[in-house]
Design an enzyme around this catalytic site. Structure first.
Site, PDB file in Angstrom:
ATOM      1  N   LYS A 116       0.729   0.438  11.846  1.00 23.53           N
ATOM      2  CA  LYS A 116       1.090  -0.985  11.827  1.00 23.53           C
ATOM      3  C   LYS A 116       2.604  -1.214  11.820  1.00 23.53           C
ATOM      4  O   LYS A 116       3.074  -2.176  12.412  1.00 23.53           O
ATOM      5  CB  LYS A 116       0.416  -1.728  10.677  1.00 23.53           C
ATOM      6  N   ASN A 139       5.028  -6.728   5.008  1.00 23.93           N
ATOM      7  CA  ASN A 139       4.906  -5.431   4.343  1.00 23.93           C
ATOM      8  C   ASN A 139       5.972  -4.449   4.804  1.00 23.93           C
ATOM      9  O   ASN A 139       6.045  -3.330   4.320  1.00 23.93           O
ATOM     10  CB  ASN A 139       3.509  -4.845   4.623  1.00 23.93           C
ATOM     11  N   HIS A 184      -6.416   4.188  -0.119  1.00 23.34           N
ATOM     12  CA  HIS A 184      -6.334   3.437  -1.382  1.00 23.34           C
ATOM     13  C   HIS A 184      -7.651   3.473  -2.151  1.00 23.34           C
ATOM     14  O   HIS A 184      -8.101   2.463  -2.699  1.00 23.34           O
ATOM     15  CB  HIS A 184      -5.914   1.981  -1.117  1.00 23.34           C
TER      16      HIS A 184
END
Length: 438
Positions: A116, A139, A184
């Protein structure tokens, strides 16, 4: 735009995002309270003296007494004290939600487990090449709220699953999930489906959704009124077309660029280029500008970046590979003359490392593991692995064995926070030692 005056606002987290939230509310005439679970958080010197602060834990009384809580992406919504606040009727949002409530500019929103940052940066460069005023953040780089301070024609936001969890008002002109893979695990105890659900929020109210046809997890679960575009390796509106020994980027049946003319190498980067091209076309960026950038863009620091070459030995910094899929992408199709010296380690975030095993076969590979999960990684192929406490020790151990044709690759498959501030610091340490040892 919302009038927050008179609201009791609490901001959790004092990273760059937290500071941007403080500045946002102070400019709105609101004096928030600030808390951070760290005893000595960063950026305290940037806080106005008028603010009340609480460090070292979450302040339950402040949370329950708030009208609005703005939580840093690093704060898990599952925290019991945050849950109590939600049950008490307190609104909990993130900085991206604040941004979306204020923003009037078209947004391209990008998320995914991998790639990304590359795609976000590529898209920003494509818009700049076209002469557009473009803001790039979220981000990556600049906090989203900081982008409100200037006028732009287009805003490109990289968004993490954590940011999307607390975002409700995003209405992207174009949105994409590049890919979804396990990541995660410590934050999503219910597994991949919970992680996917957070990512899928990016499509809500989007005008155009750009979907990876090779990854069913990136497809919206519910029918929307959005337009759809797709990319993939062999199929999709945008895909790779092989013709004899040449590979082309193909868009809607038209061959538009030979991959040999790109500075980015590796199939994963060619897929990133297809995704960026699909997003750029959907956003209205002239195709000529997009293709021009694809022939000059050299990639991100710490993402499969050549940092040193001497005596026929190459040192590659892929510190941004903080999960298994990123490391797999780096290893896929890697062709070298000599031996690969692979550096793995850090905080694996409870990940399953076994998908790496097929890429660690053969005689011409040696594995050097370090950090919190170093021992676990070394068990993948113990006969060719060595384990040390730190990255520096691992590099000093392997350096004397290097000969012409060898490649040293830092692609850790783990987060860096067990021993470094971030993956950038880890990558910088690797680059420094490469030059010293090489």
């Amino acid at each position: 735009m919302i009038d927050y005056r008179g609201k009791k606002v609490v901001i959790i987290g004092l990273g760059l995002t937290g500071i941007s939230c403080v500045e946002f509310f102070m400019a709105k005439g609101v004096t928030p309270r600030v808390m951070d679970t760290r005893i000595n958080p960063p950026n305290v010197d940037q806080l106005p003296a008028v603010l009340e602060c609480h460090f070292g834990s979450l302040n339950q009384k402040w949370l329950l007494g708030a009208d609005l809580i703005v939580a840093s992406p690093g704060v898990a919504l599952a925290d019991p004290l945050l849950n109590q606040a939600v049950e008490a009727g307190v609104e909990v949002i993130g900085d991206i939600e604040l941004f979306c409530r204020e923003n009037q500019v078209p947004i391209v929103a990008i998320t995914g487990s991998n790639g990304k940052s590359t795609v976000t940066t590529l898209l920003g460069e494509m818009a700049r090449n076209a002469g557009w005023q473009v803001g790039v953040g979220g981000n990556i780089g600049i906090p989203a709220l900081t982008l409100l301070k200037q006028k732009y024609q287009l805003i490109v936001l990289e968004l993490s699953s954590f940011q999307l969890e607390t975002t409700y008002s995003l209405q992207a002109q174009v949105a994409t999930i590049l890919n979804i893979s396990e990541d995660h695990s410590d934050r999503y105890p219910q597994g991949l489906e919970q992680y996917q659900a957070a990512k899928l929020r990016i499509y809500e109210n989007a005008h155009t959704c750009v979907v990876n046809v090779d990854d069913a997890l990136t497809k919206p679960k519910q029918d929307t009124n959005a337009h759809y575009s797709s990319f993939g390796v062999d199929v999709g509106d945008y895909h790779l077309h092989k013709q004899q020994n040449t590979v082309w980027l193909q868009a809607h049946g038209e061959k538009v660029l030979e991959t040999d003319k790109m500075k980015l190498s590796g199939r994963h980067n060619h897929i990133n280029a297809l995704a960026a091209l699909a997003l750029a076309d959907a956003a209205g960026i002239p195709r000529s500008s997009s293709l021009a950038v694809l022939t000059t863009y050299t990639g991100l620091a710490h993402r499969f970046q050549s940092v040193f070459k001497n005596k026929g030995i190459s040192w590659i910094n892929d510190s941004k590979a903080t999960n298994v899929v990123s490391t797999k992408a780096a290893l896929e199709g890697l062709a070298i003359e000599g031996t690969l010296y692979l550096l793995l380690g850090g905080d694996g975030k409870s990940a399953d490392f076994s998908p790496l095993l097929p890429f660690l076969q053969g005689e011409h590979i040696r594995i050097y593991c370090f950090g919190r999960d170093g021992q676990k990684l070394a068990q993948l192929r113990p006969e060719i692995s060595q384990c040390t406490d730190t990255l520096q020790q691992a590099m000093r151990l392997l350096a004397p064995q290097l000969v012409t044709g060898d490649l040293v690759l830092l692609s850790p498959a783990c987060a860096s926070l067990d021993q470094f501030r971030n993956y950038e610091q880890r990558g910088n340490e690797f680059a420094y030692l490469a030059k010293e040892l090489g």
